[in-house]
Design a protein around this motif. Structure first.
Motif, PDB file in Angstrom:
ATOM      1  N   PRO A  33      42.494  42.150  40.152  1.00  9.42           N
ATOM      2  CA  PRO A  33      42.711  41.907  38.719  1.00  9.42           C
ATOM      3  C   PRO A  33      43.498  43.014  37.999  1.00  9.42           C
ATOM      4  O   PRO A  33      44.339  42.751  37.289  1.00  9.42           O
ATOM      5  CB  PRO A  33      41.129  41.699  37.921  1.00  9.42           C
ATOM      6  N   LEU A  34      43.151  44.407  38.537  1.00  9.43           N
ATOM      7  CA  LEU A  34      43.956  45.365  37.936  1.00  9.43           C
ATOM      8  C   LEU A  34      45.490  45.295  38.326  1.00  9.43           C
ATOM      9  O   LEU A  34      46.564  45.298  37.532  1.00  9.43           O
ATOM     10  CB  LEU A  34      43.435  46.714  38.270  1.00  9.43           C
TER      11      LEU A  34
ATOM     12  N   THR B 153      46.991  42.547  39.711  1.00  4.97           N
ATOM     13  CA  THR B 153      47.670  41.365  39.094  1.00  4.97           C
ATOM     14  C   THR B 153      47.856  41.744  37.502  1.00  4.97           C
ATOM     15  O   THR B 153      49.035  41.432  37.132  1.00  4.97           O
ATOM     16  CB  THR B 153      46.627  40.157  39.066  1.00  4.97           C
ATOM     17  N   GLY B 154      47.208  42.228  36.887  1.00  2.00           N
ATOM     18  CA  GLY B 154      47.269  42.500  35.360  1.00  2.00           C
ATOM     19  C   GLY B 154      48.655  43.309  35.241  1.00  2.00           C
ATOM     20  O   GLY B 154      49.377  43.058  34.384  1.00  2.00           O
ATOM     21  N   ALA B 155      48.440  44.436  36.185  1.00  3.56           N
ATOM     22  CA  ALA B 155      49.886  45.391  36.231  1.00  3.56           C
ATOM     23  C   ALA B 155      51.113  44.733  36.324  1.00  3.56           C
ATOM     24  O   ALA B 155      52.185  44.816  35.924  1.00  3.56           O
ATOM     25  CB  ALA B 155      49.665  46.417  37.176  1.00  3.56           C
TER      26      ALA B 155
ATOM     27  N   LEU C  94      51.520  41.354  36.064  1.00  4.06           N
ATOM     28  CA  LEU C  94      52.009  40.343  34.790  1.00  4.06           C
ATOM     29  C   LEU C  94      52.533  41.319  33.713  1.00  4.06           C
ATOM     30  O   LEU C  94      53.476  40.624  32.962  1.00  4.06           O
ATOM     31  CB  LEU C  94      50.357  39.784  34.383  1.00  4.06           C
ATOM     32  N   LEU C  95      51.943  42.569  33.349  1.00  9.05           N
ATOM     33  CA  LEU C  95      52.469  43.141  32.358  1.00  9.05           C
ATOM     34  C   LEU C  95      54.245  43.435  32.600  1.00  9.05           C
ATOM     35  O   LEU C  95      55.122  43.467  31.902  1.00  9.05           O
ATOM     36  CB  LEU C  95      51.905  44.559  32.191  1.00  9.05           C
ATOM     37  N   TYR C  96      54.391  43.978  33.982  1.00  4.69           N
ATOM     38  CA  TYR C  96      55.731  44.308  34.525  1.00  4.69           C
ATOM     39  C   TYR C  96      56.627  43.098  34.268  1.00  4.69           C
ATOM     40  O   TYR C  96      57.618  43.241  33.649  1.00  4.69           O
ATOM     41  CB  TYR C  96      55.608  44.737  35.727  1.00  4.69           C
TER      42      TYR C  96
ATOM     43  N   VAL D 137      55.910  35.166  36.224  1.00  3.96           N
ATOM     44  CA  VAL D 137      54.815  35.324  35.223  1.00  3.96           C
ATOM     45  C   VAL D 137      53.895  34.278  35.473  1.00  3.96           C
ATOM     46  O   VAL D 137      52.538  34.168  35.547  1.00  3.96           O
ATOM     47  CB  VAL D 137      55.227  35.471  33.842  1.00  3.96           C
TER      48      VAL D 137
ATOM     49  N   LEU E   8      51.580  34.574  38.630  1.00  2.00           N
ATOM     50  CA  LEU E   8      50.624  35.601  38.474  1.00  2.00           C
ATOM     51  C   LEU E   8      49.693  34.878  37.572  1.00  2.00           C
ATOM     52  O   LEU E   8      48.284  35.528  37.766  1.00  2.00           O
ATOM     53  CB  LEU E   8      51.319  36.660  37.875  1.00  2.00           C
ATOM     54  N   LEU E   9      49.877  34.242  36.637  1.00  2.00           N
ATOM     55  CA  LEU E   9      48.844  33.779  35.637  1.00  2.00           C
ATOM     56  C   LEU E   9      47.947  32.854  36.665  1.00  2.00           C
ATOM     57  O   LEU E   9      46.768  33.000  36.108  1.00  2.00           O
ATOM     58  CB  LEU E   9      49.424  32.914  34.484  1.00  2.00           C
TER      59      LEU E   9
END
Length: 163
Positions: free
Chosen positions: A98-99, A101-103, A105-107, A157, A160-161
């Protein structure tokens, strides 16, 4: 069209982006339409890992190549996650780190927003010219490259979602 550019650097970049685009399209096919064989996900990881090598080498020259490196790395990551996911969970989420994937996604969300903002002035300036057909072909137009990169960022995006 960008592969037909007269500049060798543009052709190479367009080729790498075309590989990413086709790979993303192949990976995004829903399992209800086509369930890839088990060897497909490791093959994707190898192909995108190989694509990351020239991006790593070129990253010494500029920030855009670092983006290619991050994109190739994200594709390897998604391929590895999908290789380890149960067949029935394809595209259903619940896998991956999750961390990380979240990073990613933010990028990519930031990249999409920045590229979208950069696209607006180029499109406005391109329409302001009065007739004079310059020597640059369609493949050399900067707004075409930015539009392609924007659509690939949006697709990243979305992928990744679902991860």
């Amino acid at each position: 069209m960008r592969m037909r550019s007269g500049a060798g650097g543009h052709r190479g970049t367009a080729g790498g982006e075309a590989l990413m685009g086709f790979g993303m399209a192949a990976m995004a096919v829903p399992a209800a339409v086509f369930t890839p064989p088990p060897w497909a996900w490791p093959a994707y990881a190898v192909v995108f890992g190989a694509a990351a090598v020239p991006a790593l080498w070129a990253a010494r020259a500029g920030a855009h190549h670092i983006h290619h490196l991050v994109g190739a790395g994200a594709m390897v990551y998604m391929s590895v996650v999908m290789a380890g996911a149960p067949t029935h969970a394809h595209g259903q989420g619940g896998s991956g780190v999750p961390l990380l994937t979240g990073a990613l996604l933010l990028y990519f969300a930031g990249y999409v927003l920045l590229t979208g903002v950069r696209l607006v002035p180029v499109a406005a300036m391109a329409g302001s010219g009065a007739g004079g057909g310059g020597s640059a072909g369609w493949g050399d137009r900067p707004e075409l490259a930015r539009a392609c990169r924007l659509s690939m960022g949006i697709a990243m995006v979305a992928m990744l979602l679902t991860l």
